[in-house]
Design an enzyme around this catalytic site. Sequence first.
Site, PDB file in Angstrom:
ATOM      1  CG  HIS A 260      -1.937   1.132   1.104  1.00  0.00           C
ATOM      2  ND1 HIS A 260      -3.138   0.995   0.433  1.00  0.00           N
ATOM      3  CD2 HIS A 260      -1.878   2.417   1.507  1.00  0.00           C
ATOM      4  CE1 HIS A 260      -3.778   2.146   0.461  1.00  0.00           C
ATOM      5  NE2 HIS A 260      -3.030   3.035   1.100  1.00  0.00           N
ATOM      6  CB  ALA A 261       1.153   4.068  -2.386  1.00  0.00           C
TER       7      ALA A 261
ATOM      8  CG  HIS B  35      -1.802  10.784  -3.133  1.00  0.00           C
ATOM      9  ND1 HIS B  35      -2.925  11.462  -2.729  1.00  0.00           N
ATOM     10  CD2 HIS B  35      -1.376  10.109  -2.028  1.00  0.00           C
ATOM     11  CE1 HIS B  35      -3.158  11.223  -1.448  1.00  0.00           C
ATOM     12  NE2 HIS B  35      -2.235  10.394  -0.994  1.00  0.00           N
ATOM     13  CD  GLU B  36       1.688   7.924  -1.391  1.00  0.00           C
ATOM     14  OE1 GLU B  36       2.130   8.479  -0.367  1.00  0.00           O
ATOM     15  OE2 GLU B  36       0.590   7.349  -1.412  1.00  0.00           O
TER      16      GLU B  36
ATOM     17  CG  HIS C  83       1.509  12.447   1.625  1.00  0.00           C
ATOM     18  ND1 HIS C  83       0.571  13.067   2.403  1.00  0.00           N
ATOM     19  CD2 HIS C  83       0.880  11.386   1.054  1.00  0.00           C
ATOM     20  CE1 HIS C  83      -0.589  12.398   2.306  1.00  0.00           C
ATOM     21  NE2 HIS C  83      -0.426  11.393   1.488  1.00  0.00           N
TER      22      HIS C  83
ATOM     23  CD  GLU D 294      -3.740  11.385   2.818  1.00  0.00           C
ATOM     24  OE1 GLU D 294      -3.471  11.119   1.638  1.00  0.00           O
ATOM     25  OE2 GLU D 294      -3.097  10.928   3.775  1.00  0.00           O
TER      26      GLU D 294
ATOM     27  CG  HIS E 207      -6.410   3.381   5.170  1.00  0.00           C
ATOM     28  ND1 HIS E 207      -6.490   2.777   3.926  1.00  0.00           N
ATOM     29  CD2 HIS E 207      -5.669   4.489   4.998  1.00  0.00           C
ATOM     30  CE1 HIS E 207      -5.830   3.501   3.041  1.00  0.00           C
ATOM     31  NE2 HIS E 207      -5.314   4.554   3.657  1.00  0.00           N
TER      32      HIS E 207
ATOM     33  CE1 TYR F 223      -5.707   8.984   2.136  1.00  0.00           C
ATOM     34  CE2 TYR F 223      -6.847   7.694   3.798  1.00  0.00           C
ATOM     35  CZ  TYR F 223      -5.687   8.049   3.152  1.00  0.00           C
ATOM     36  OH  TYR F 223      -4.499   7.467   3.519  1.00  0.00           O
TER      37      TYR F 223
END
Length: 605
Positions: free
Chosen positions: A345-346, A375-376, A379, A403, A504, A514
Amino acid sequence: MIRRCVRLTTAVAAVLAVAGCERKTEPAATQAENADAFVEQLNSELAELSREAAAAAYAYATFINPDTEFLNAKANERVLEYFSGAVERAKAYKPEQLNPTAARAIQLLKLGVSAPAPTDATKRAELAALTSKMEGMYGAAKYCPKGPESCKDQTELTDILARSRNYDELTEAWTGWHSTARPIRKDYVRFVELANEGARELGFDNLGAMWRSNYDMPPDEFTKEASRLWDQVKPLYGSLHCYVRGKLQKTYGEQRVPAGKPIPAQLLGNMWAQQWGEIYPLVEPYPGATDMNVTAALEKQKYDPVRITQSAENFYVSLGFPKLPQTFWERSLLAKPRDRDVQCHASAWHMDGNEDVRIKQCIEPTQEHLMTVYHELGHVFYYLSYKDQPYLFQSGAHDGFHEAIGDTVNLSMTPAYLHRIGLAGAVKPSNEATINQQMRLALDKLAFLPFGKLIDEWRWKVFAGEIKPEEYNAAWWKLRETYQGVAAPVARTEEDFDPGAKYHIPANTPYTRYFLSYILQFQFHRALCQAAGFQGPLHECSIYDNKEAGQRFRDMLALGQSQPWQDTLEKLTGTREMDASAITEYFAPLLAWLEEQNKGQSCGW
Ligand code: X8Z
Ligand code: ZN
């Protein structure tokens, strides 16, 4: 509760020890000074301790085995112990006597872990071991229908969900993956007991109330806020659901996809039916009007995980962010190793509160993975932007902001941008092309909304004791049916633990973030497009290479969690409220089109 005194020799530490253990009635001015020193001490101790915990967690996530599981649990245990002690010491400071910065830091300290431990050392060790174990069980899970040779892991099973159009094959992959979560149930029940006990010791009603306290408003108000937002976006989801169900009926038949009923959850292209982009070919409004096969382009051009990540880095650099540090490239995990279990999971990592930032993702050359890498890196650039804040402010304005950064960038990956970087053909603008494009995005962005909302709806009720262990699965499906309008592919029982088949839950990562992000990112996008001077419909705007927008974005990220999120939001968007007007504006063409398509259909379930 045990009171712990810190015996240290530096001046700061002496203040800390005194403040934590003895003096209760000192004058306000002294209190404030002591509090500043106390907070400074906390920040440096936490930075040090979390570095060790991050190293253990990263080693575990990238090499799941009994030793790393144990080391991760031990490191967590130490963090939990530190938090219990620090929160106890912080009680000596009365918020009304402190300056706002110290008061905020102390408030955030209390919210600093996602599952606080009871002060009892045995229970703390048990909690740390359980959380570590559940995460590993999820990461290493495999479905082995006919012995060890037949095993399929999550990557393989989610690929089937994405690509297969065979009803039975889809059902088996879905059922197989969900069966792997059964053994997690028992541990989760105990986890809830322990973490709730920890939350209650901190003065919260339960762990859910603690999570809801991290939004600069009372927890009950936040519950209402989240419902208000859901009410705003619910009709948008309803329209999409109605249209997609009609199309799926054409593919799988009305017997399997009955009118007026929830859609079988294995038919939506995703293991959790949370994002539906993979079934775009089944629902394409105007076949042939757009040629946007990014996956094919990535494959054809032999994009490897490094190149995909560089493409994301380039976007952020075009906004004026710095290049990623060399250590990012040396220490990240970008591809799935063949020879060991990893948590695929990323995720994005801030290892040292400074420049040691990484991502961990089993990158494949697909459009979905490309978006996730962007997306990552959202962060990661947030981490780098607030690295000069004190440790307790090194967070998103709220977790939904964190997020939303990369996803805001995703919204700028327009056909024109993808063309510019050579991943799509030239764009021939037409109404048909717009509708196709919007549909593709809506399958991710609108489809996700109810899922984003319901996960914590379930957990909040579990933590509050309103959902009992013997109702875990039934309550889960009730929510999935009510919110998402999807149904379990096969009959479920309380032997199953379907929530545990979603990362999660065993990893205990709060999820409302999210849901908030999926609304906020459109507000950010609209504000940044305005800053860029863009005129035209929101869905055509890309802030790629725009320095004004970049500056506004970077200014926001640099603030971290140093002030209430409402102030931060206002600075960027001019409003203090999260709201759905931007997402509605963005999808205006598609929503009008869907309304036409759905005329005469009996929508809903
Ligand atoms: O977990 C994630 C990211 C890591 S923060 C990949 N997401 C949620 C999910 O996969 O369930 C992004 C979208 C929602
Ligand atoms: Zn994320």
